[in-house]
Scaffold this active site. Structure first.
Site, short mmCIF file in Angstrom:
data_model
loop_
_atom_site.label_atom_id
_atom_site.label_comp_id
_atom_site.label_asym_id
_atom_site.label_seq_id
_atom_site.Cartn_x
_atom_site.Cartn_y
_atom_site.Cartn_z
N ASP A 11 29.77 40.37 36.00
CA ASP A 11 29.65 38.92 36.08
C ASP A 11 30.88 38.32 36.75
O ASP A 11 31.99 38.83 36.61
CB ASP A 11 29.50 38.35 34.66
CG ASP A 11 29.09 36.90 34.66
OD1 ASP A 11 28.46 36.45 35.64
OD2 ASP A 11 29.38 36.20 33.67
N GLY A 12 30.68 37.23 37.47
CA GLY A 12 31.80 36.46 38.01
C GLY A 12 31.92 36.43 39.51
O GLY A 12 32.89 35.87 40.04
N HIS A 28 29.49 38.01 46.21
CA HIS A 28 28.57 39.13 46.03
C HIS A 28 28.96 40.31 46.92
O HIS A 28 28.87 41.47 46.51
CB HIS A 28 27.14 38.69 46.32
CG HIS A 28 26.61 37.67 45.35
ND1 HIS A 28 26.74 37.81 43.99
CD2 HIS A 28 25.95 36.48 45.55
CE1 HIS A 28 26.19 36.77 43.38
NE2 HIS A 28 25.70 35.95 44.31
N ILE A 57 15.98 39.51 35.55
CA ILE A 57 14.74 38.79 35.87
C ILE A 57 15.02 37.29 35.92
O ILE A 57 14.48 36.57 36.77
CB ILE A 57 13.66 39.13 34.82
CG1 ILE A 57 13.19 40.58 35.01
CG2 ILE A 57 12.48 38.16 34.92
CD1 ILE A 57 12.22 41.08 33.97
N ASN A 59 17.68 35.89 36.93
CA ASN A 59 18.39 35.55 38.17
C ASN A 59 17.45 35.11 39.27
O ASN A 59 17.88 34.48 40.25
CB ASN A 59 19.21 36.75 38.67
CG ASN A 59 20.44 37.04 37.84
OD1 ASN A 59 20.91 38.17 37.80
ND2 ASN A 59 20.96 36.03 37.15
N SER A 187 23.35 38.42 27.60
CA SER A 187 22.55 38.00 28.76
C SER A 187 21.27 38.81 28.91
O SER A 187 20.88 39.20 30.01
CB SER A 187 23.40 38.07 30.04
OG SER A 187 24.41 37.10 30.01
#
EC number: 2.5.1.31
Length: 237
Positions: A11-12, A28, A57, A59, A187
């Site tokens: 994450d992040g 990314h 899913i 996302n 999450s």
């Protein structure tokens, strides 16, 4: 004490890019480079399984342009890195709901998995279009179909049998979950499998995650006494 199975919520990426005044896709791209480094590092350790939560899913509700970029990035990463994974004796598996993937993605996943399926080193699991609730639901649906076809009776249902229908049922459950970016939640990742998983939260954003951060998580794991519902005295015996 080294965990057999480490899972990571990566994450992040977006926040990393925003703090630098860059578009989210730059985060990314940077995150994808870290994936390669960490996989190579993990493959050198006596880990059996490394599971990376790449795309949930949920996302898919992000802006379509970002989703399209991520799918393209995943496809490109598979094409570029499969040979290297194979050379390093890494076995690749991609889990999740693949019904949303186009033919190119499905074909590349199959090609990458086929090439590495007999490798005996690190098992690298990429959770792509995955969620823990989806995993549980698909297991229930498969069991219900067997009951409908009289291949299974409800009397035989148990937690142990149910677990056989989940993704990664043939692998040890995660011993350690690492969550980056400072967020402290699961999450919707591997909800069933995390029942007794040790959880390590790091403030490092995924593009800043490195070998030292990974080692800090492993050091944290070594301090834990895994009791699985027992008392400390029982475990020490």
């Amino acid at each position: 004490m080294i965990p057999r199975h480490v899972a990571i919520v990566m994450d992040g990426n977006g926040r990393w890019a925003n703090r630098r005044g860059l578009p989210r896709v730059a985060g990314h791209r940077a995150g994808a480079k870290v994936v390669r480094r960490i996989v190579e590092y993990a493959a050198e350790k006596p880990l059996e399984v490394l599971t990376l939560f790449a795309f949930s899913i949920e996302n898919r509700a992000r802006p379509q342009s970002e989703v399209n970029f991520l799918m393209s990035l995943f496809l490109d990463s598979l094409k570029k890195n499969t040979e290297e994974l194979h050379k390093n004796n890494v076995q690749l598996r991609v889990i999740g709901d693949h019904r949303e993937f186009d033919k190119k993605m499905l074909a590349q996943i199959q090609t990458s998995q086929d090439l590495t399926k007999h490798n005996t080193g690190l098992k690298l699991i990429i959770a792509l279009n995955y969620s823990g609730r989806w995993d549980i639901l698909q297991a229930v649906q498969r069991m219900a179909e067997k009951i409908k076809n009289q291949e299974l009776t409800s009397e035989l249902m148990s937690a142990e049998l149910f677990q056989n229908y989940l993704c990664l049922s043939d692998l040890p459950e995660p011993d350690l979950l690492i969550r980056t970016s400072g967020e402290q939640r699961l999450s919707n990742f591997m909800l069933w499998q995390f029942a007794y998983t040790e959880i390590y939260f790091t403030p490092a954003l995924w593009p800043d995650f490195n070998e030292e951060t990974f080692d800090q998580a492993l050091a944290f794991y070594r301090t834990r006494q895994r009791r699985f519902g027992l008392t400390p005295e029982q475990v020490e015996k």
